[in-house]
Design a protein around this motif. Structure first.
Motif, PDB file in Angstrom:
ATOM      1  N   LEU A 118       0.831  -1.195   0.000  1.00  0.00           N
ATOM      2  CA  LEU A 118       0.000   0.000   0.000  1.00  0.00           C
ATOM      3  C   LEU A 118       0.871   1.253   0.000  1.00  0.00           C
ATOM      4  CD1 LEU A 118      -2.755   1.424   0.274  1.00  0.00           C
ATOM      5  CD2 LEU A 118      -2.570   1.128   2.753  1.00  0.00           C
ATOM      6  N   ARG A 119       1.895   1.269   0.848  1.00  0.00           N
ATOM      7  CA  ARG A 119       2.780   2.435   0.918  1.00  0.00           C
ATOM      8  C   ARG A 119       3.575   2.615  -0.376  1.00  0.00           C
ATOM      9  NH1 ARG A 119       4.081   0.371   6.584  1.00  0.00           N
ATOM     10  NH2 ARG A 119       2.752   1.623   7.958  1.00  0.00           N
ATOM     11  N   LEU A 120       3.846   1.498  -1.050  1.00  0.00           N
ATOM     12  CA  LEU A 120       4.570   1.578  -2.316  1.00  0.00           C
ATOM     13  C   LEU A 120       3.650   1.874  -3.488  1.00  0.00           C
ATOM     14  CD1 LEU A 120       6.965  -1.483  -1.819  1.00  0.00           C
ATOM     15  CD2 LEU A 120       7.606   0.938  -1.782  1.00  0.00           C
ATOM     16  N   ASN A 121       2.333   2.054  -3.174  1.00  0.00           N
ATOM     17  CA  ASN A 121       1.332   2.375  -4.195  1.00  0.00           C
ATOM     18  C   ASN A 121       1.262   1.294  -5.274  1.00  0.00           C
ATOM     19  OD1 ASN A 121      -0.712   3.917  -5.332  1.00  0.00           O
ATOM     20  ND2 ASN A 121       0.697   5.107  -6.605  1.00  0.00           N
ATOM     21  N   ARG A 122       1.098   0.056  -4.812  1.00  0.00           N
ATOM     22  CA  ARG A 122       0.941  -1.075  -5.729  1.00  0.00           C
ATOM     23  C   ARG A 122      -0.402  -1.754  -5.429  1.00  0.00           C
ATOM     24  NH1 ARG A 122       6.781  -4.173  -5.700  1.00  0.00           N
ATOM     25  NH2 ARG A 122       8.111  -2.362  -6.175  1.00  0.00           N
ATOM     26  N   PRO A 123      -1.498  -1.142  -5.838  1.00  0.00           N
ATOM     27  CA  PRO A 123      -2.808  -1.675  -5.474  1.00  0.00           C
ATOM     28  C   PRO A 123      -3.073  -3.086  -5.987  1.00  0.00           C
ATOM     29  CG  PRO A 123      -3.003   0.056  -7.135  1.00  0.00           C
ATOM     30  CD  PRO A 123      -1.588   0.070  -6.655  1.00  0.00           C
ATOM     31  N   GLU A 124      -2.602  -3.408  -7.189  1.00  0.00           N
ATOM     32  CA  GLU A 124      -2.860  -4.744  -7.735  1.00  0.00           C
ATOM     33  C   GLU A 124      -2.111  -5.798  -6.942  1.00  0.00           C
ATOM     34  OE1 GLU A 124      -1.973  -4.694 -11.864  1.00  0.00           O
ATOM     35  OE2 GLU A 124      -3.594  -3.289 -12.369  1.00  0.00           O
ATOM     36  N   ALA A 125      -0.842  -5.517  -6.639  1.00  0.00           N
ATOM     37  CA  ALA A 125      -0.066  -6.466  -5.833  1.00  0.00           C
ATOM     38  C   ALA A 125      -0.661  -6.583  -4.434  1.00  0.00           C
ATOM     39  CB  ALA A 125       1.392  -6.002  -5.759  1.00  0.00           C
ATOM     40  N   MET A 126      -1.132  -5.470  -3.897  1.00  0.00           N
ATOM     41  CA  MET A 126      -1.772  -5.504  -2.583  1.00  0.00           C
ATOM     42  C   MET A 126      -3.007  -6.395  -2.608  1.00  0.00           C
ATOM     43  SD  MET A 126      -3.319  -2.370  -0.322  1.00  0.00           S
ATOM     44  CE  MET A 126      -5.031  -2.625  -0.723  1.00  0.00           C
ATOM     45  N   ALA A 127      -3.827  -6.280  -3.664  1.00  0.00           N
ATOM     46  CA  ALA A 127      -5.027  -7.109  -3.777  1.00  0.00           C
ATOM     47  C   ALA A 127      -4.655  -8.581  -3.864  1.00  0.00           C
ATOM     48  CB  ALA A 127      -5.828  -6.680  -4.998  1.00  0.00           C
ATOM     49  N   ARG A 128      -3.573  -8.900  -4.605  1.00  0.00           N
ATOM     50  CA  ARG A 128      -3.146 -10.308  -4.702  1.00  0.00           C
ATOM     51  C   ARG A 128      -2.670 -10.823  -3.348  1.00  0.00           C
ATOM     52  NH1 ARG A 128      -0.899  -8.420  -9.604  1.00  0.00           N
ATOM     53  NH2 ARG A 128       1.184  -8.275  -8.633  1.00  0.00           N
ATOM     54  N   ALA A 129      -1.944  -9.986  -2.609  1.00  0.00           N
ATOM     55  CA  ALA A 129      -1.462 -10.389  -1.285  1.00  0.00           C
ATOM     56  C   ALA A 129      -2.633 -10.635  -0.335  1.00  0.00           C
ATOM     57  CB  ALA A 129      -0.532  -9.324  -0.719  1.00  0.00           C
ATOM     58  N   ALA A 130      -3.650  -9.771  -0.414  1.00  0.00           N
ATOM     59  CA  ALA A 130      -4.834  -9.956   0.428  1.00  0.00           C
ATOM     60  C   ALA A 130      -5.553 -11.254   0.086  1.00  0.00           C
ATOM     61  CB  ALA A 130      -5.772  -8.768   0.268  1.00  0.00           C
ATOM     62  N   GLU A 131      -5.696 -11.525  -1.215  1.00  0.00           N
ATOM     63  CA  GLU A 131      -6.354 -12.767  -1.641  1.00  0.00           C
ATOM     64  C   GLU A 131      -5.578 -13.982  -1.148  1.00  0.00           C
ATOM     65  OE1 GLU A 131      -9.124 -13.579  -3.118  1.00  0.00           O
ATOM     66  OE2 GLU A 131      -9.832 -11.526  -3.377  1.00  0.00           O
ATOM     67  N   ALA A 132      -4.248 -13.922  -1.237  1.00  0.00           N
ATOM     68  CA  ALA A 132      -3.422 -15.050  -0.791  1.00  0.00           C
ATOM     69  C   ALA A 132      -3.618 -15.318   0.694  1.00  0.00           C
ATOM     70  CB  ALA A 132      -1.952 -14.763  -1.098  1.00  0.00           C
ATOM     71  N   TRP A 133      -3.706 -14.253   1.484  1.00  0.00           N
ATOM     72  CA  TRP A 133      -3.898 -14.431   2.933  1.00  0.00           C
ATOM     73  C   TRP A 133      -5.275 -15.018   3.235  1.00  0.00           C
ATOM     74  CZ3 TRP A 133      -3.736  -9.932   7.025  1.00  0.00           C
ATOM     75  CH2 TRP A 133      -3.659 -10.480   8.309  1.00  0.00           C
ATOM     76  N   MET A 134      -6.301 -14.488   2.581  1.00  0.00           N
ATOM     77  CA  MET A 134      -7.648 -15.013   2.828  1.00  0.00           C
ATOM     78  C   MET A 134      -7.760 -16.467   2.365  1.00  0.00           C
ATOM     79  SD  MET A 134     -10.190 -11.751   2.054  1.00  0.00           S
ATOM     80  CE  MET A 134      -9.451 -11.219   0.512  1.00  0.00           C
ATOM     81  N   ASP A 135      -7.080 -16.813   1.271  1.00  0.00           N
ATOM     82  CA  ASP A 135      -7.110 -18.188   0.794  1.00  0.00           C
ATOM     83  C   ASP A 135      -6.361 -19.126   1.731  1.00  0.00           C
ATOM     84  OD1 ASP A 135      -8.602 -17.455  -1.378  1.00  0.00           O
ATOM     85  OD2 ASP A 135      -6.893 -17.332  -2.760  1.00  0.00           O
ATOM     86  N   ALA A 136      -5.318 -18.596   2.388  1.00  0.00           N
ATOM     87  CA  ALA A 136      -4.525 -19.437   3.296  1.00  0.00           C
ATOM     88  C   ALA A 136      -5.307 -19.815   4.540  1.00  0.00           C
ATOM     89  CB  ALA A 136      -3.235 -18.713   3.682  1.00  0.00           C
TER      90      ALA A 136
END
Length: 597
Positions: A118-136
């Motif tokens: 988020l701080r690096l302003n990478r919304p798409e990567a942030m969304a993928r990271a969130a999905e990975a955590w919820m899937d885990a």
């Protein structure tokens, strides 16, 4: 056991880093020398480097720790801080990826990765990271809660709501994530759903109330638009004593005295005796702290009715008397203080104090003859009582308000104190003896404190400028103030003083404006000061009136120009006034706020 080659590599890297600044890595150097290299020593060494300003050295040590211990949260958190200071936050991603490769469900690791992206302003990567955590961990609340928290901080409550709704569906529990869902709905302005969710979050027995209360207090309006609805939801059947208790505390926090009492009554009625006793004490304590006399009076009454040790009950009767006075019920207050009076032996301080209060209340109930008789007995029993000054002045004031100045003088004869001196001043004023009234005020002033002493001196100063007619007008106004009719007093001073000489009327108007300020009647104060600056510009009160008007109008965005007019007039028309520097400061602040055309 650590392999020799890895041990040597780590030691060489760390020692090389520590050698950058002399003395900074002494703790780590000692650990190497003794052959006891461990994570704690390296973290301390990294902290030393950071304090010394060697961010690169601190980063290298922390990376060495993470190479050996990818799951070291202390090293990760320290590395995040160092990288943020050095502007190299992107370098945090590889260590976070290493941690999550070992522990995909790590709450801190996942949260740090999402925040970093988020701080690096990478919304798409942030969304993928969130999905990975919820899937885990799809069936745990933690991923959804933390991701929604980040989204709310980012100012995206709609996305947070989607995550939380998905989480509740995955967790398969109706009350899952209720606290967070309520927060998201509140951010969206959907207060009906906010109340529904926070009602769930409070729980069956109120166990979640403290968390809900904290969320309410964090809202911009303190929860003002939500609290009444939430109270209603918590008290609607089917409910429990725990939920009712939470509702009562909400009502107390919001200052809703009558509503708090109604809820507390219902809650107490549903409780077993042992639970009820503690609840009543808590309600009384909270109501006292929140200055809610109605709820406090009910709670203390219930406590007294349940019985207990005699000293405790007498103390509660005393408090009940004070609360009854706050509620304006002097009859009931007198009854409580009579109980307190009868509980103590003659001659004790407690009985003396209760007797004084009872006699004063008798006078307030218009039984002034009984009060005068009671005062006579009291003076015989307690000739040196500290209560005599206030008690006799209170009774004398009632007599004076009934037109019996002689009776008032008789009641306070031989008693010296600030209250009786103030009453003597009013008696003298009523008969036109201004010098005597002024002397009584000056005698009272040294025995008073703070603002009351200041007001008394100002009043004495005013009397020095009044004629007998002005003094009589002032006395009428002061009598209204004593009765609590401040607006009537201001009306008398402002509207009935037009027959006085101009200097005298100007002084009276200035006093009336100050009285309006003190009683928080800004429109009355403004009206009077406008008269002063328009009709009495040549009088000594005009500069202060101009300054006060300028300050008052400057607080209103639509009257900034008028405020400037009054302040500039003070500076230009009264250049020798001691108030000019203050007016200039106000003008400087005001000009910065007025848009340039």
């Amino acid at each position: 056991m650590i392999p020799v080659r890895r041990w040597c590599t780590r030691a060489v890297v760390a020692l090389a880093t520590l050698a950058v600044a002399p003395g900074g890595g002494s703790l780590y150097a000692q650990a190497v020398a003794s052959g006891e290299i461990d994570e704690v020593a390296m973290l301390r060494a990294a902290a030393d480097r950071e304090v010394a300003g060697d961010l690169a050295g601190a980063e290298q040590i922390l990376l060495t720790v993470l190479d050996e211990h990818p799951g070291s949260l202390s090293a990760l958190l320290s590395l995040e801080r160092v990288l943020r200071m050095s502007g190299r936050l992107e370098a945090l991603l590889p260590p976070l990826d290493a941690l999550l490769a070992v522990d995909p469900s790590s709450p801190i690791g996942n949260q740090m990765r999402i925040r970093t992206l988020l701080r690096l302003n990478r919304p798409e990567a942030m969304a993928r990271a969130a999905e990975a955590w919820m899937d885990a961990e799809p069936e745990l609340e933690t991923p959804y809660r933390e991701i929604a928290s980040i989204l709310l901080e980012r100012g995206d409550p709609q996305s947070a709501l989607k995550v939380l709704t998905r989480g509740r569906s995955a967790v398969k529990r109706d009350d899952a994530l209720a606290l967070e869902l309520g927060e998201a709905y509140a951010a969206l302005g959907d207060y009906a759903h906010t109340v529904e969710e926070w009602s769930r979050a409070v729980g069956e027995e109120g166990e979640g109330f403290s968390l809900v209360r904290r969320r309410l207090s964090a809202l911009p309006d303190g929860g003002a638009r939500i609290v009444p609805r939430l109270i209603e939801a918590l008290t609607t059947a089917p409910t429990t004593p725990g939920r009712q208790r939470a509702a009562a505390e909400l009502a107390i926090d919001a200052g809703l005295d009558a509503r708090a009492e109604a809820v507390a009554r219902a809650a107490a009625a549903a409780m077993v005796p042992a639970e009820r006793s503690g609840f009543l004490i808590e309600m009384a304590r909270r109501a006292d702290g929140a200055h809610l006399p109605r709820l406090a009076y009910w709670a203390y009454t219930e406590i007294v009715a349940s019985g207990g040790p005699a000293p405790r009950l007498v103390a509660l009767q005393n408090r009940l008397g004070e609360l009854a006075l706050m509620l304006g019920d002097t009859v009931t207050a007198r009854e409580h203080f009579a109980v307190v009076e009868g509980a103590y032996a003659p001659g004790t301080p407690e009985r003396r104090q209760a007797t004084a209060v009872r006699i004063r209340l008798t006078a307030r109930e218009e039984d002034v003859e009984d009060a005068v008789a009671g005062l006579a007995t009291f003076r015989e029993m307690y000739p040196e009582a500290p209560e005599l000054d206030e008690l006799s002045a209170a009774i004398g004031d009632v007599l004076l308000s009934r037109g019996d100045a002689t009776g008032a003088e008789r009641v306070i004869a031989g008693i010296r104190g600030p209250r009786t001196s103030l009453l003597r001043s009013r008696i003298a004023l009523q008969s036109g003896k201004l010098a005597q009234a002024r002397a009584a005020l000056l005698a009272a002033a040294p025995l008073l404190h703070g603002e009351q002493a200041t007001r008394t001196i100002l009043l004495a100063t005013l009397l020095g400028r009044l004629s007998p007619e002005g003094g009589a007008l002032l006395e009428r106004a002061l009598a209204e103030v004593e009765r609590g009719h401040v607006e009537k007093a201001i009306e008398i001073l402002a509207d009935e003083s037009d027959g006085l000489a101009r200097p005298e009327r100007s002084a009276i108007l200035d006093f009336a404006a100050d009285l309006a300020d003190r009683e928080e009647l800004p429109l009355e104060a403004e009206r009077i000061r406008r008269t002063l600056v328009m009709d009495f510009a040549d009088m000594q009160e005009a500069p202060a009136a101009l300054l006060a008007l300028g300050r008052a109008l400057a607080a209103r965005p639509d009257q900034l120009e008028e405020a400037r007019h009054y302040l500039e007039r003070l500076v230009l028309d009264y250049p020798q006034s001691a108030l000019v520097p203050q007016a200039r400061r106000e003008l400087d602040r005001l000009r910065a706020r007025i848009p340039r055309s």
